[in-house]
Design an enzyme around this catalytic site. Structure first.
Site, mmCIF file in Angstrom:
data_model
loop_
_atom_site.group_PDB
_atom_site.id
_atom_site.type_symbol
_atom_site.label_atom_id
_atom_site.label_comp_id
_atom_site.label_asym_id
_atom_site.label_seq_id
_atom_site.Cartn_x
_atom_site.Cartn_y
_atom_site.Cartn_z
ATOM 1 N N THR A 109 -4.213 8.044 8.905
ATOM 2 C CA THR A 109 -4.299 6.903 7.999
ATOM 3 C C THR A 109 -5.753 6.462 7.923
ATOM 4 O O THR A 109 -6.556 6.806 8.782
ATOM 5 C CB THR A 109 -3.401 5.750 8.489
ATOM 6 O OG1 THR A 109 -3.391 4.705 7.511
ATOM 7 C CG2 THR A 109 -3.892 5.182 9.805
ATOM 8 N N GLY A 110 -6.072 5.707 6.883
ATOM 9 C CA GLY A 110 -7.443 5.235 6.736
ATOM 10 C C GLY A 110 -8.136 5.828 5.530
ATOM 11 O O GLY A 110 -7.500 6.134 4.521
ATOM 12 N N HIS A 111 -9.437 5.990 5.619
ATOM 13 C CA HIS A 111 -10.218 6.534 4.509
ATOM 14 C C HIS A 111 -9.952 8.038 4.379
ATOM 15 O O HIS A 111 -10.440 8.841 5.178
ATOM 16 C CB HIS A 111 -11.713 6.288 4.720
ATOM 17 C CG HIS A 111 -12.117 4.874 4.467
ATOM 18 N ND1 HIS A 111 -11.941 3.874 5.391
ATOM 19 C CD2 HIS A 111 -12.681 4.286 3.369
ATOM 20 C CE1 HIS A 111 -12.397 2.734 4.891
ATOM 21 N NE2 HIS A 111 -12.834 2.947 3.671
ATOM 22 N N GLY A 112 -9.206 8.378 3.371
ATOM 23 C CA GLY A 112 -8.767 9.759 3.202
ATOM 24 C C GLY A 112 -9.888 10.747 3.037
ATOM 25 O O GLY A 112 -9.786 11.895 3.496
ATOM 26 N N THR A 114 1.842 7.188 0.290
ATOM 27 C CA THR A 114 0.893 6.096 0.059
ATOM 28 C C THR A 114 0.710 5.811 -1.424
ATOM 29 O O THR A 114 1.000 6.663 -2.266
ATOM 30 C CB THR A 114 -0.486 6.459 0.656
ATOM 31 O OG1 THR A 114 -1.367 5.346 0.563
ATOM 32 C CG2 THR A 114 -1.096 7.639 -0.074
ATOM 33 N N SER A 161 0.813 -1.220 0.000
ATOM 34 C CA SER A 161 0.000 0.000 0.000
ATOM 35 C C SER A 161 0.843 1.266 0.000
ATOM 36 O O SER A 161 0.322 2.362 0.189
ATOM 37 C CB SER A 161 -0.921 0.008 1.221
ATOM 38 O OG SER A 161 -0.176 -0.046 2.406
ATOM 39 N N ARG A 175 -7.939 9.484 -8.400
ATOM 40 C CA ARG A 175 -8.374 9.717 -7.025
ATOM 41 C C ARG A 175 -7.188 10.111 -6.162
ATOM 42 O O ARG A 175 -6.109 9.537 -6.243
ATOM 43 C CB ARG A 175 -9.018 8.458 -6.457
ATOM 44 C CG ARG A 175 -9.502 8.585 -4.994
ATOM 45 C CD ARG A 175 -8.494 8.036 -4.011
ATOM 46 N NE ARG A 175 -9.002 8.033 -2.618
ATOM 47 C CZ ARG A 175 -8.292 7.713 -1.565
ATOM 48 N NH1 ARG A 175 -7.010 7.375 -1.708
ATOM 49 N NH2 ARG A 175 -8.811 7.748 -0.353
ATOM 50 N N VAL A 176 -7.383 11.135 -5.332
ATOM 51 C CA VAL A 176 -6.371 11.573 -4.372
ATOM 52 C C VAL A 176 -7.017 11.594 -2.994
ATOM 53 O O VAL A 176 -8.098 12.166 -2.816
ATOM 54 C CB VAL A 176 -5.825 12.968 -4.725
ATOM 55 C CG1 VAL A 176 -4.864 13.453 -3.649
ATOM 56 C CG2 VAL A 176 -5.131 12.945 -6.081
ATOM 57 N N GLY A 177 -6.365 10.976 -2.038
ATOM 58 C CA GLY A 177 -6.867 10.976 -0.671
ATOM 59 C C GLY A 177 -6.250 12.085 0.162
ATOM 60 O O GLY A 177 -5.795 13.111 -0.351
ATOM 61 N N ASP A 178 -6.195 11.847 1.453
ATOM 62 C CA ASP A 178 -5.699 12.877 2.368
ATOM 63 C C ASP A 178 -4.185 12.943 2.441
ATOM 64 O O ASP A 178 -3.616 13.965 2.832
ATOM 65 C CB ASP A 178 -6.241 12.614 3.772
ATOM 66 C CG ASP A 178 -5.697 11.310 4.362
ATOM 67 O OD1 ASP A 178 -5.858 10.267 3.699
ATOM 68 O OD2 ASP A 178 -5.122 11.331 5.457
#
Length: 332
Positions: free
Chosen positions: A240-243, A207, A87, A217-220
């Site tokens: 960490t986790g669902h951004g 990440t 990941s 897609r871009v998360g946090d």
């Protein structure tokens, strides 16, 4: 009579003087105790069990009075370059189009920041993020522009899709069912925060994002204030986790601001998680379907962590050694 009055007056003044001196000495002693209270430094924290190895690399620098910024970059490069960590970086699971896209950001004690998002073909996006911070007037580069910049800086273009990840992706294509898991099954991110021997803070976050995410897609993780935030007067936090849920509350900035208001790192993490819990319930979503975890560190070297559901752990390395801690959580 006069002599007696003078004697009593002198005695009273002497007694008051002694009391004042005693109070002054006690105050100075108390102040000295506060001033001399040792800070827990250096110290480094990182998310998930791969943080143990990452911490070791960071500690090599911190234990020699190195800068926190150098430590966090060196630390997160360990999982970035490890194909067994699926990941982060090389070996990360691809998006639904079969492309490994990487996100990273870095922040130092002077509030200098650098970030990359949707970066392909570069094994160490954290170092590209640092180059953005130090060699450009910008704070974030994305996609093809980020890759172009990286190549101009001498970074090597590589194929990051390893055989195991490619097989998983092809198996996923048979159903194309998108149910992202951001817990121990899909670690998602390494975030690292450190306090060096000079009392300065820095942080890094990197990440490959959610497995089989939509392309682009871009998360946090690469967003300063969401996946990472450092205030050298107060403390640092990473997530960490669902951004998407972290972005919704600009989570790490919130944690640091709560510490500024006087909360401990532990209480600040708990409050940030409860914000997400409340918003998730208000939106009619199930908490069991998401995971978010925060870790935080203040200028005293005190630290804490909290998450939505069980399964999240984090690593801490200080002068006493390197240990993995299971974070406390909301859903019991």
């Amino acid at each position: 009579m006069t002599n007696r009055r003078n004697f009593l007056k002198k005695t009273a003044l002497a007694t008051a003087g002694l009391a004042l001196a005693s109070f002054k000495n006690a105050t100075e002693t108390a102040e000295n105790k506060i001033e001399l209270k040792p800070s827990q430094k250096p110290i480094v924290l990182s998310t998930w069990n791969f943080g143990i190895k990452a911490n070791e690399a960071a500690w090599e620098i911190l234990s020699k009075n190195g800068r926190a910024l150098d430590a966090v970059e060196a630390g997160v490069k360990i999982p970035e370059g490890d194909p067994n960590e699926r990941s982060v970086g090389y070996g990360g699971r691809p998006d639904r189009d079969g492309k490994v896209t990487l996100d990273a950001c870095i922040m130092d004690e002077f509030s200098n920041i650098g970030s990359v998002a949707c970066l392909e073909h570069i094994k160490h996006p954290i170092s590209v993020a640092r180059a953005v911070m130090e060699k450009t007037p910008h704070v974030m580069l994305v996609g093809k522009g980020a890759l172009q910049f990286a190549l101009l800086q001498g970074f090597k273009k590589e194929n990051l899709l390893i055989e195991e990840s490619e097989k998983e992706w092809k198996d996923w294509l048979k159903t194309s069912q998108y149910k992202p898991i951001a817990n121990i099954e899909n670690h998602d991110t390494i975030g690292m925060i450190a306090l060096d021997a000079n009392g300065n803070l820095s942080g890094a976050c990197t990440t490959s994002g959610m497995a089989f995410k939509m392309h682009g897609r871009v998360g946090d993780s690469p967003i300063i204030g969401a996946g990472l935030y450092v205030d050298n007067e107060i403390g640092a936090a990473t997530a960490t986790g669902h951004g998407e849920e972290v972005i919704r509350i600009t989570g790490c900035h919130l944690v640091v601001e709560l510490m500024r208001q006087g909360l401990s790192p532990q209480k600040a993490c708990e409050e940030a998680v409860m914000r997400i819990v409340k918003l998730t319930k208000n939106r009619g979503k199930e908490l069991k379907d998401i995971q978010v975890g925060f870790i935080a560190l203040n200028k005293k070297g005190e630290y804490g962590s909290y998450c939505i559901q069980g399964g999240f752990n984090y690593a801490v390395h200080d002068a006493t050694g390197n240990k993995l801690i299971d974070a406390n959580y909301f859903l019991k």
